[in-house]
Structure formats: C-alpha cells, structure tokens
Design an enzyme around this catalytic site. Structure first.
Site, PDB file in Angstrom:
ATOM      1  N   ILE A 159      16.030 -44.403  38.311  1.00  0.00           N
ATOM      2  CA  ILE A 159      16.535 -45.202  39.426  1.00  0.00           C
ATOM      3  C   ILE A 159      16.103 -46.652  39.274  1.00  0.00           C
ATOM      4  CG2 ILE A 159      16.448 -45.560  41.918  1.00  0.00           C
ATOM      5  CD1 ILE A 159      16.139 -42.505  42.212  1.00  0.00           C
TER       6      ILE A 159
ATOM      7  N   CYS B  74       8.374 -45.606  42.528  1.00  0.00           N
ATOM      8  CA  CYS B  74       7.356 -44.746  41.928  1.00  0.00           C
ATOM      9  C   CYS B  74       7.141 -43.498  42.777  1.00  0.00           C
ATOM     10  CB  CYS B  74       6.042 -45.514  41.765  1.00  0.00           C
ATOM     11  SG  CYS B  74       5.483 -46.365  43.236  1.00  0.00           S
ATOM     12  N   PRO B  75       6.611 -42.438  42.180  1.00  0.00           N
ATOM     13  CA  PRO B  75       6.334 -41.221  42.936  1.00  0.00           C
ATOM     14  C   PRO B  75       5.120 -41.411  43.841  1.00  0.00           C
ATOM     15  CG  PRO B  75       5.516 -41.003  40.708  1.00  0.00           C
ATOM     16  CD  PRO B  75       6.252 -42.306  40.754  1.00  0.00           C
TER      17      PRO B  75
ATOM     18  N   ARG C  59       9.131 -43.283  48.600  1.00  0.00           N
ATOM     19  CA  ARG C  59       8.373 -42.439  49.522  1.00  0.00           C
ATOM     20  C   ARG C  59       7.633 -43.324  50.509  1.00  0.00           C
ATOM     21  NH1 ARG C  59      11.277 -39.107  48.234  1.00  0.00           N
ATOM     22  NH2 ARG C  59      10.916 -37.010  47.390  1.00  0.00           N
TER      23      ARG C  59
ATOM     24  N   ASP D 156      14.012 -47.038  53.630  1.00  0.00           N
ATOM     25  CA  ASP D 156      14.786 -45.819  53.844  1.00  0.00           C
ATOM     26  C   ASP D 156      13.868 -44.620  54.050  1.00  0.00           C
ATOM     27  OD1 ASP D 156      17.317 -44.365  53.962  1.00  0.00           O
ATOM     28  OD2 ASP D 156      16.769 -43.518  52.017  1.00  0.00           O
TER      29      ASP D 156
ATOM     30  N   GLU E 218       8.432 -38.220  58.681  1.00  0.00           N
ATOM     31  CA  GLU E 218       9.874 -38.186  58.944  1.00  0.00           C
ATOM     32  C   GLU E 218      10.257 -36.887  59.653  1.00  0.00           C
ATOM     33  OE1 GLU E 218      10.982 -40.780  54.905  1.00  0.00           O
ATOM     34  OE2 GLU E 218      11.429 -38.637  54.990  1.00  0.00           O
TER      35      GLU E 218
ATOM     36  N   HIS F  56      16.368 -42.093  55.725  1.00  0.00           N
ATOM     37  CA  HIS F  56      16.234 -41.368  54.452  1.00  0.00           C
ATOM     38  C   HIS F  56      17.602 -40.885  53.948  1.00  0.00           C
ATOM     39  CE1 HIS F  56      13.089 -38.992  51.962  1.00  0.00           C
ATOM     40  NE2 HIS F  56      14.162 -39.220  51.234  1.00  0.00           N
TER      41      HIS F  56
END
Length: 320
Positions: A158, A208-209, A237, A261, A266, A285
């Site tokens: 991405i 990034c994760p 995230r 987003d 959430e 999201h």
C-alpha cells in the site's frame, strides 16, 4: 469441516456471495458475534473466519475442535497468534486485496484537506455562491500538491502504491521502513530516518503494522518535529497514534490538520479527543471497503481455506 464466520457483515453487507466459501463445507455465517457468544457459536467449528471478533488465548482454550483461523483482513492483531501456534492452529490473513483502494483513499483524504470540496459544496447549496458579488469564493486555503514532500512510514504494497500516486502528482517521496523488513529500493523514493522524514514532509502517511514497536509511534515528541503546515494521514491502525497528543497538536496548531480512517478503539467512545479536534477529518474505517476490494478479499479467503483443506496452507502469519 464445519466453517463458522463470526462477523461477516462488513465484508458482505449483501452485495457479494458466500458461495465460494460455503461450498467448502457446512457453513454458519453471522453478521456480528458479541464476545459472550464466540465460544457458543464456534464450539463445533473446525474452521473459523473472523474480521474484528477477537480470538484470545482464553477463547482458543475453549475451542478444542478448532483447526484453522482465517482473518478476513490484512491485520491480524485480533488473534492471539502465539496461543494459536502453541495449539498447532494456523492463522492466515488476506495480504493484498486492498492495495489500490486504500492508496486511492489516502489521496481522497489528502485532496479533501487541500481543497475542502465538501465544505465548498455545502456553501454553494446554502446559497453563498448565489449571493456572492464575485464569480468565485473560498472557504479555506487551497493547496497544490506538486512540489510538496510526502513522507511514508512503512513502504509495503500500500505504501508503494501511495508513492506511485504521489510521484504522478509531482511530489517528492520520503520513506522509512516499518521494521518488518529491510528497506528495498523503490524508484524515486528516498529512504531516510524518522526525524528527517517528519521534519521535511508536508504530508505524513502511515502504512506500518501495529506492533509493540510501533504502538503510539506518533506522539508528542514526534508531532513536534512536524511542520506547522503539515498534514498527518492514517489509514493503517489507530494505535499507531497517541490520540490525546495528536488532538493537542491540532488544537494548538502545531500541525495543520489530520485525516484518519482508523482510531485506537472502534467504534470510538464519545470522549475520544480527536472527535472534537481542530481540522481533523475522521472516516469510519472504510478505506478497504470498496466492492472491488471486498470481492478480492472474499475470493482470497475462500482460496486460503481451500489450500488448508488440501494440506498446502498459504498466507500463514503465525509460523505453522
């Protein structure tokens, strides 16, 4: 094998088909599963598919028949992958379904911050253009991207696609790695360090994760490195950002704006400080959720299950 989908609604609110998965075995599909019903609904399942319904170590202990967990997303932090590995349960994810959709959404957010199209549309329909003495008017500053610098934190699929779009808009692209792998050369992208990226960038976008190393990566200290004219974008995230620190930076005009987003919780509680922060766009999201991306996700999820049933599992994230 019995298949249970714990929370299928966000993937398929009714515009896709579950047939490719249901053909692989008896399948029960639930739109949503509250925490207190996870064990009951998955008790006889050998295969469980989940998007955001958590599967903790304690929950896995109560599911002795479980043989496979398929996460209906790229991120898999909702599953205790270490506990699953100890029990010999492979966990798979969907690694590439949303690349183009999410990168497109990054620029939808950037362009909204730069042009405020929605705000101008509302003003026109409220009669402000009709009553204007000039042929045009602006409700906020308009910003050209050409020649600006975008900094990408994480340069996976991405991030790389986002870089390509930025380059097509004549932007300079800086990047730092996510820590998951060594930086690889990408044409036109300048690798740098975190402080240099944050100080030099007009736009910072997170790709990034969420890991123990990246949790609250963007905090008060690092926000202070950013330009007062800079924008922060997060489609990765929510936990990557210290939310109170970002709200303080926005309200104090330490940075110019943000578009998010994702949030750390959430749906967010009503007291999340970003909900009332200055110049902060928040979407629920949805960067991943184009019909095209969801169709790819559905196909890959079915292929993952089929590969497991054939004894050749793919896209495993917990080392089994």
């Amino acid at each position: 094998m019995n298949i249970v989908v714990l929370d299928g609604y966000t993937l398929n609110p009714g515009d896709l088909s579950w047939d490719k998965i249901s053909r692989l075995g008896p399948t029960a599909i639930y739109d949503r599963t509250p925490a207190e019903l996870i064990v009951e609904r998955a008790a006889d399942a050998e295969i469980v598919l989940t998007n955001k319904t958590p599967l903790s170590a304690a929950t896995l202990e109560k599911l002795p028949k479980l043989r496979y967990i398929g996460v209906l997303a790229t991120g898999y932090n909702i599953v205790d992958i270490h506990a699953a590995r100890e029990k010999g349960i492979p966990v798979t994810n969907i690694p590439t379904y949303g690349t183009h959709s999410v990168a497109q959404f990054v620029f939808a957010m950037i362009l909204e911050l730069c042009h405020r199209i929605g705000r101008h549309d509302e003003a026109v329909k409220a009669g402000e253009w009709t009553s204007s003495i000039d042929f045009c008017f602006t409700k906020s500053p308009l910003i050209e991207l050409s020649g600006k610098t975008i900094g990408l934190i994480g340069l996976g699929k991405i991030g790389t696609q986002t870089a390509r779009i930025a380059q097509a808009m004549n932007m300079r692209v800086l990047a730092v790695g996510s820590g998951r792998s060594r930086p690889q050369p990408v044409e036109g992208v300048e690798w740098t360090d975190m402080e240099t990226l944050l100080r030099a960038s007009d736009i910072v976008s997170l790709h990034c994760p969420l890991t123990p190393d990246t949790e609250q990566l963007i905090n008060r200290e690092r926000l202070a490195w950013m330009k007062p004219t800079a924008f922060l974008i997060n489609t990765a995230r929510g936990g990557l950002i210290h939310e109170q620190d970002l709200a303080d930076a926005l309200n104090g005009q330490a940075i110019a704006g943000a578009a998010l987003d994702v949030l750390s919780v959430e749906p967010p509680p009503a007291d999340n400080p970003l909900l009332t922060a200055r110049n902060c766009i928040i979407t629920p999201h949805i960067a991943w959720a184009t019909q095209e991306a969801r169709a790819r996700l559905m196909d890959t999820a079915a292929d993952n299950v089929a590969a497991f049933l054939e004894g050749k599992p793919v896209h495993i994230v917990n080392g089994i």
